[in-house]
Design an enzyme around this catalytic site. Structure first.
Site, PDB file in Angstrom:
ATOM      1  N   SER A 125       0.841  -1.193   0.000  1.00 11.31           N
ATOM      2  CA  SER A 125       0.000   0.000   0.000  1.00 11.31           C
ATOM      3  C   SER A 125       0.881   1.250   0.000  1.00 11.31           C
ATOM      4  O   SER A 125       1.613   1.477  -0.964  1.00 11.31           O
ATOM      5  CB  SER A 125      -0.966  -0.044   1.191  1.00 11.31           C
ATOM      6  N   HIS A 161      -4.549  -1.625  -4.039  1.00 11.22           N
ATOM      7  CA  HIS A 161      -5.936  -1.958  -3.652  1.00 11.22           C
ATOM      8  C   HIS A 161      -6.902  -1.871  -4.828  1.00 11.22           C
ATOM      9  O   HIS A 161      -8.050  -1.445  -4.670  1.00 11.22           O
ATOM     10  CB  HIS A 161      -6.415  -1.024  -2.538  1.00 11.22           C
TER      11      HIS A 161
END
Length: 234
Positions: A125, A161
């Site tokens: 991330s 994501h």
């Protein structure tokens, strides 16, 4: 060892050993029998729970884990500490805050040197966004926005994501189409891209259905190309 980065789209540091294929992959990349790996949790404010989770995944029976905090910094010589590692793992959280704090401490320059020395850099991330020139982020509020001042070890943009946050795909398509972000790569959760130097070496996944995507600007808007990663069957 050639400079290496493993950028993970999300969903890493699972507490189940059966779902830790990417973590095992990172340790093998170091080539060390007893690899030393350091966690940097700046993006989540050095939250103790994330540090504990890192130690539970990268446990002492498989490697030599350590961590670096900057909010309450204990390490005086960052170069000496980080250059003794085989891999550096950056946790998720706020990409913008991570970059600002790193630059304040001079860690951005130290990490570039570590990368050039062949220490494996990796993260999920925000810990994947940071290595790239640009990315998509929620660092500035609930709305996803472009971030244009990444470390730039890897040219182009990154979007994590991609499969689990509804805003990501339309936002990334639009930003690339209008030229607000450079061409780049999107990764679903449980997918990682490995760079050797600045070149894509391979895509890997810890779930067989997970995918990566190449996003490119075209005269008509954008081109989105699906990439099937190599599945790391645990």
């Amino acid at each position: 060892m050639e400079p290496t980065i493993v950028a993970i789209g999300g969903g890493s540091l699972s507490e189940s050993r059966a779902e830790q294929q990417i973590e095992e992959y990172i340790l093998r990349l170091t080539g060390a029998d007893d690899p030393r790996i350091c966690f940097i949790g700046t993006a989540s404010g050095d939250t103790p729970a994330n540090i504990v989770r890192f130690y539970s995944v990268f446990s002492s029976d498989r490697c030599r884990p350590s961590h670096l905090t900057l909010i309450d910094r204990k390490v005086t010589d960052l170069r000496e500490f980080l250059f003794s590692q085989d891999a550096i793992y950056v946790g998720g959280g706020n990409t913008g805050a991570l970059l600002a704090i790193w630059r304040q401490h001079g860690l951005d320059a130290v990490l570039r040197e570590a990368w050039e020395r062949g220490i494996v850099l990796c993260g999920s991330s925000a810990g994947a966004n940071c290595w790239h020139e640009a990315s998509t982020t929620d660092s500035f509020g609930p709305k996803l926005e472009p971030l244009l001042d990444g470390l730039g070890f890897i040219q182009g943009s990154f979007c994590p994501h991609f499969d689990v946050e509804a805003q990501r795909r339309p936002l990334y398509r639009g930003l690339v189409a209008e030229g607000a972000l450079p061409d780049g790569t999107a990764c679903d959760n449980c997918v990682a891209v490995r760079y050797e130097g600045t070149r894509v070496a391979e895509f890997i996944a810890s779930k067989p259905e997970a995918r990566a995507w190449r996003m490119e600007r075209t005269p008509d808007g954008y081109r989105e190309t699906e990439i099937v990663p190599r599945y790391l069957d645990g």
